[in-house]
Write an enzyme that holds these catalytic residues in place. Structure first.
Site, PDB file in Angstrom:
ATOM      1  N   GLU A 112      33.991  34.362  40.855  1.00  0.00           N
ATOM      2  CA  GLU A 112      35.398  33.882  41.221  1.00  0.00           C
ATOM      3  C   GLU A 112      35.833  32.777  40.399  1.00  0.00           C
ATOM      4  O   GLU A 112      35.155  31.886  40.350  1.00  0.00           O
ATOM      5  CB  GLU A 112      35.716  33.780  42.808  1.00  0.00           C
ATOM      6  CG  GLU A 112      35.274  35.029  43.612  1.00  0.00           C
ATOM      7  CD  GLU A 112      35.253  34.754  45.199  1.00  0.00           C
ATOM      8  OE1 GLU A 112      35.425  33.413  45.531  1.00  0.00           O
ATOM      9  OE2 GLU A 112      35.145  35.803  45.832  1.00  0.00           O
ATOM     10  N   ARG A 150      32.835  40.618  51.364  1.00  0.00           N
ATOM     11  CA  ARG A 150      31.766  40.003  50.203  1.00  0.00           C
ATOM     12  C   ARG A 150      32.219  40.576  48.720  1.00  0.00           C
ATOM     13  O   ARG A 150      32.226  41.753  48.828  1.00  0.00           O
ATOM     14  CB  ARG A 150      30.464  39.743  50.554  1.00  0.00           C
ATOM     15  CG  ARG A 150      29.952  39.556  51.983  1.00  0.00           C
ATOM     16  CD  ARG A 150      30.584  37.898  52.450  1.00  0.00           C
ATOM     17  NE  ARG A 150      30.143  37.083  51.640  1.00  0.00           N
ATOM     18  CZ  ARG A 150      30.372  35.714  51.639  1.00  0.00           C
ATOM     19  NH1 ARG A 150      31.486  35.382  52.630  1.00  0.00           N
ATOM     20  NH2 ARG A 150      29.821  34.897  51.077  1.00  0.00           N
ATOM     21  N   HIS A 157      39.894  34.242  47.670  1.00  0.00           N
ATOM     22  CA  HIS A 157      38.674  34.088  48.721  1.00  0.00           C
ATOM     23  C   HIS A 157      39.529  33.384  49.769  1.00  0.00           C
ATOM     24  O   HIS A 157      38.919  32.586  50.476  1.00  0.00           O
ATOM     25  CB  HIS A 157      37.546  33.464  48.460  1.00  0.00           C
ATOM     26  CG  HIS A 157      36.468  33.869  49.035  1.00  0.00           C
ATOM     27  ND1 HIS A 157      35.123  34.061  48.424  1.00  0.00           N
ATOM     28  CD2 HIS A 157      35.993  33.889  50.449  1.00  0.00           C
ATOM     29  CE1 HIS A 157      34.172  34.351  49.509  1.00  0.00           C
ATOM     30  NE2 HIS A 157      34.871  34.320  50.722  1.00  0.00           N
TER      31      HIS A 157
END
Length: 312
Positions: free
Chosen positions: A265, A236, A283
């Site tokens: 992000e 995370r 991700h």
């Protein structure tokens, strides 16, 4: 009237129609992400007011969004990380939250290992130089016979440990919940957090993001690491203090890092994008054909099963 289901993950049903078919077979009216990207809070609020169930990715589902979800009965997480969901407020509203535990564990473990190897051997740097016709021989570090430190030994951490056996690595682990039998059977040594940081050649993070783990890796931890240490995060964003990460890489305090998850992000600190010792992911550790199918089918099945329980 058919129940409305909002599906936000962009990869949902991307390779197989099975996850979507499961929902349609139950008579659900499925609303797919209309923007083809992570939704903003404002977009979530505008979409969720008439929704009965949601299959959620990393899009915001905090208290403010949930306050607008007046018909919401089920939250099905597409993945395992729930830090984008206000679990406490969902509980107050009586909305159950499910996750797809185990659906993507092998894909993420593969990617974590790939990042470690890529950073250690400077694969992206070598590739970039070769494209310039510069056949430079860069000196790198070995993974074989080195020490792997796992911060978090859940399903994915165990997967990384299994892969480490093929590289004859010594495995150290830190976790607040221990599986002593598994560790003994697989020659994994539980040690303190500090020992993992100080003694490991490769450090891989596999923790949830909660207040106690936010910025668990900061400047102090970087100062404790070996100069040749490689840090990887496929868990995370927020586990690593990104200001401290930039400092550690800029000052060559560690060998390098492979980061697939950021607090924001793309990362808010754009200077990170300029660092050659950093391999960046979008991700995407769980983005394999099998993992996407597994997560989609499990997320749909979880939602259907929870609605069935609600009706009993």
């Amino acid at each position: 009237m058919a129940r409305k289901i909002l599906v936000t993950p962009r990869s949902f049903g991307q390779n197989s129609s099975a996850p979507l078919d499961l929902l349609k077979e139950q008579g659900f009216d499925v609303v797919l992400n209309p923007h083809g990207r992570i939704l903003t809070k404002e977009e979530m609020i505008s979409l969720i007011s008439e929704i009965d169930g949601v299959i959620i990715g990393v899009d915001p589902l905090d208290k403010e969004v949930l306050q607008h979800a007046r018909k919401l009965k089920v939250i099905s997480k597409y993945g395992v990380g729930t830090d984008n969901i206000d679990l406490e407020f969902a509980g107050e509203l009586g909305i159950p939250v499910t996750t797809t535990v185990g659906a993507n564990k092998e894909a993420v473990a593969d990617f974590a290992f790939a990042l470690m190897l890529g950073v250690a051997r400077k694969l992206t740097m070598i590739d970039q130089e070769c494209r310039k016709l510069n056949w430079v021989k860069l000196t790198t570090v070995d993974m074989w016979n080195s020490t792997l430190g796992l911060i978090g030994l859940g399903n994915i951490g165990k997967g990384v440990a299994r892969r480490a056996k093929g590289f004859n690595m010594k495995v150290l682990a830190y976790d607040t919940v221990t599986d002593e039998e598994y560790a003994a059977d697989n020659r994994i040594e539980y040690v303190s957090f500090e020992r993992v940081i100080q003694e490991s050649d490769f450090i891989s993070l596999h923790l949830p993001l909660i207040p106690a783990t936010r910025h668990i890796i900061g400047r102090r931890q970087f100062e404790m690491m070996k100069k040749t240490a490689v840090l990887v995060n496929t868990a995370r964003g927020g586990l690593i203090d990104e200001e401290a990460l930039y400092w550690a890489l800029k000052e060559n305090k560690i060998w390098g890092a492979g980061i697939d998850v950021f607090e924001q992000e793309p990362p808010a600190k754009s200077e990170l994008l300029e660092l050659a010792q950093l391999i960046i992911g979008s991700h995407c550790a769980a983005s394999t054909l099998d993992a996407i199918d597994n997560m989609g089918i499990m997320a749909s099945a979880n939602l259907i099963e929870t609605f069935a329980k609600e009706a009993m």
